[in-house]
Motif scaffolding. Structure first.
Motif, short mmCIF file in Angstrom:
data_model
loop_
_atom_site.label_atom_id
_atom_site.label_comp_id
_atom_site.label_asym_id
_atom_site.label_seq_id
_atom_site.Cartn_x
_atom_site.Cartn_y
_atom_site.Cartn_z
N ASP A 115 3.47 -21.26 -20.47
CA ASP A 115 3.91 -19.91 -20.85
C ASP A 115 5.44 -19.79 -20.85
OD1 ASP A 115 4.32 -20.08 -18.15
OD2 ASP A 115 3.27 -18.23 -17.63
N GLU A 116 6.11 -20.94 -20.76
CA GLU A 116 7.56 -20.94 -20.72
C GLU A 116 8.14 -21.81 -21.82
OE1 GLU A 116 8.67 -20.48 -16.04
OE2 GLU A 116 7.79 -22.40 -16.64
N VAL A 117 9.44 -21.68 -22.00
CA VAL A 117 10.20 -22.60 -22.84
C VAL A 117 11.07 -23.43 -21.91
CG1 VAL A 117 12.18 -22.75 -24.39
CG2 VAL A 117 10.24 -21.34 -25.01
N VAL A 118 11.03 -24.74 -22.10
CA VAL A 118 11.93 -25.62 -21.35
C VAL A 118 13.01 -26.10 -22.31
CG1 VAL A 118 10.43 -27.64 -21.77
CG2 VAL A 118 12.11 -27.70 -19.92
N TYR A 119 14.25 -26.04 -21.87
CA TYR A 119 15.37 -26.42 -22.73
C TYR A 119 15.61 -27.92 -22.62
CZ TYR A 119 16.14 -21.59 -23.76
OH TYR A 119 15.96 -20.32 -24.24
N LEU A 139 12.36 -20.59 -19.15
CA LEU A 139 12.38 -19.14 -19.30
C LEU A 139 11.07 -18.70 -19.94
CD1 LEU A 139 16.01 -18.65 -20.68
CD2 LEU A 139 15.19 -18.01 -18.40
N PRO A 140 10.64 -17.45 -19.68
CA PRO A 140 9.41 -16.96 -20.31
C PRO A 140 9.50 -17.04 -21.84
CG PRO A 140 10.10 -15.49 -18.55
CD PRO A 140 11.22 -16.45 -18.75
N ALA A 141 8.50 -17.62 -22.45
CA ALA A 141 8.54 -17.86 -23.89
C ALA A 141 8.67 -16.58 -24.70
CB ALA A 141 7.30 -18.65 -24.32
N ILE A 142 8.01 -15.51 -24.27
CA ILE A 142 8.00 -14.29 -25.08
C ILE A 142 9.34 -13.56 -25.09
CG2 ILE A 142 5.52 -13.90 -24.89
CD1 ILE A 142 6.18 -11.77 -22.73
N ALA A 145 14.10 -16.50 -28.15
CA ALA A 145 13.93 -16.71 -29.59
C ALA A 145 13.26 -18.04 -29.87
CB ALA A 145 15.28 -16.64 -30.29
N THR A 146 13.64 -19.08 -29.11
CA THR A 146 13.03 -20.39 -29.34
C THR A 146 11.54 -20.40 -28.99
OG1 THR A 146 13.83 -21.06 -27.15
CG2 THR A 146 15.16 -21.72 -29.06
N GLY A 147 11.16 -19.59 -28.01
CA GLY A 147 9.75 -19.49 -27.67
C GLY A 147 8.97 -18.69 -28.69
N LYS A 148 9.51 -17.53 -29.07
CA LYS A 148 8.80 -16.66 -30.01
C LYS A 148 8.58 -17.34 -31.36
CE LYS A 148 11.63 -13.21 -29.04
NZ LYS A 148 12.30 -11.88 -29.02
N LEU A 200 14.32 -13.54 -33.14
CA LEU A 200 15.55 -12.99 -32.56
C LEU A 200 15.34 -12.62 -31.10
CD1 LEU A 200 18.42 -11.77 -32.69
CD2 LEU A 200 17.37 -9.66 -33.55
N ASP A 201 16.22 -13.11 -30.26
CA ASP A 201 16.34 -12.63 -28.87
C ASP A 201 17.55 -11.72 -28.88
OD1 ASP A 201 17.38 -12.30 -26.29
OD2 ASP A 201 17.90 -14.42 -26.09
N ASP A 202 17.29 -10.42 -28.89
CA ASP A 202 18.36 -9.42 -28.97
C ASP A 202 18.66 -8.89 -27.57
OD1 ASP A 202 20.20 -7.56 -29.75
OD2 ASP A 202 18.86 -6.40 -31.04
#
Length: 270
Positions: A115-119, A139-142, A145-148, A200-202
Motif C-alpha cells: 500500500d506504499e510507494v518505495v523510492y 510513502l502512502p501510495a494514494i 503522484a507516482t503511486g496514484k 498530480l500530488d498537489d
C-alpha cells in the motif's frame, strides 16, 4: 551437404556477433566500409551481413545510403528476457543525463510496494530547490503522484483486488491538509489520472510542493514504476502545470522506450 551449410554458417554468425559488439561500442555509428576495415573482414561479406541484420532488426541504419549502423530495436526485445531491476535504474540515470530540461525539477522513480510507494531513485533539482526523496523512502501510495499513476494503470479488476487487500478506510492519516480524506476522493484522483495519463500530488506530501508523475512500462507493457517531477508550487500562476505534466509524460515514455517498451493496443497494469 547439410553439414557443409552448417559449417559455413558458423563463421557468418561469429562475424555478426563481432559486428554487433563493434557497433554497440562506437559513439559514432560506423558504416559498412568502416566495419569491414575495423574488423579486417571482406567488404562484400560485411555488406551482405549488415543488409540481412538490418532486415531482421538487429541493426538500424542512421540515414540513407552509406550512413552508419547502430544496434537495432530487436535487441531490446531479446534483452527483456534477461532484464533486472538494475536495468530500470540504469535507464533512469541515462534519461537524467540525456534530458537537460529535467534539471529544473527533482526527478524521482517510485514503485508500488503493497500500500506504499518505495523510492528507487531520485535526482534533486539542479536549482537547489530543496525537494528530495531519499532512496528507500516509503510513502502512502494514494498521496503520491507516482503511486496514484500506477494505481490508475491497473485494470478495474486489479484495482478492486488491490483495494480489497488495502481497504481505504484503514489508510494512515493525511500528511497535509491537501490529502484526500474519503474513499470517493481517492478513487476520483485515480480515475482522473487514468483519463489524463498522469497524476498530480498537489501539496499532499510536502506543503508548498507539487509533483506530476506518469507511468513507466517495461518491454511487456507492464507498469513497473512512476516517474515524478517535483518542484515548489509557484505562489503565482507564472508556471504552466500542463507544461510540467507534458514533460513528465514524455520523460516517462522515453524511459519506457529505454526499457524496450513498444506501445500495444492493450496495456498491462502492475
Amino acid at each position: 551437404m547439410g553439414g557443409t551449410r552448417e559449417n559455413e554458417s558458423v563463421p557468418a554468425l561469429r562475424r555478426a556477433v563481432r559486428i554487433l559488439d563493434l557497433v554497440g561500442d562506437r559513439e559514432v555509428p560506423p558504416n559498412a566500409g568502416e566495419i569491414a576495415r575495423l574488423l579486417d573482414l571482406p567488404r562484400s561479406s560485411v555488406h551482405g551481413l549488415v543488409t540481412v541484420m538490418t532486415e531482421l532488426g538487429l541493426l538500424e541504419q542512421t540515414g540513407g545510403h552509406g550512413s552508419g549502423y547502430r544496434p537495432g530495436p530487436r535487441l531490446l526485445d531479446w534483452a527483456a528476457h534477461v532484464s533486472s531491476p538494475r536495468d530500470l535504474l540504469g535507464a533512469f540515470h541515462h534519461l537524467i543525463g540525456a534530458c537537460p530540461e529535467l534539471g529544473n525539477y527533482t526527478v524521482s522513480l517510485g514503485a508500488l510496494d503493497g500500500d506504499e510507494v518505495v523510492y528507487l531513485a531520485s535526482r534533486a533539482s539542479e536549482r537547489g530547490l530543496g525537494v528530495h526523496y531519499n532512496v528507500g523512502l516509503k510513502l502512502p501510495a494514494i498521496y503520491t503522484a507516482t503511486g496514484k499513476v500506477q494505481l490508475a494503470a491497473m485494470t478495474p479488476s486489479a484495482l478492486r483486488e488491490w483495494i480489497s487487500l488495502y481497504p481505504l478506510a484503514t489508510w494512515p492519516a493525511p500528511l497535509t491538509a491537501r490529502c484526500p480524506v474519503t474513499p470517493d476522493e481517492v478513487l476520483k484522483e485515480i480515475h482522473q489520472a487514468a483519463e489524463l495519463g498522469y497524476a498530480l500530488d498537489d501539496e499532499q506530501i510536502h506543503a508548498g510542493v507539487w509533483c506530476f508523475a506518469a507511468p513507466v512500462h517495461d518491454s511487456r507493457g507492464v507498469t513497473v514504476a512512476g516517474l515524478g517531477l517535483s518542484q515548489p508550487k509557484p505562489a503565482h500562476e507564472e508556471c504552466d502545470p500542463e507544461k510540467i505534466a507534458s514533460l513528465a509524460v514524455s520523460s516517462a515514455a522515453e524511459l519506457s522506450a529505454l526499457l524496450g517498451y513498444r506501445r500495444r493496443d492493450k496495456e498491462v497494469g502492475v
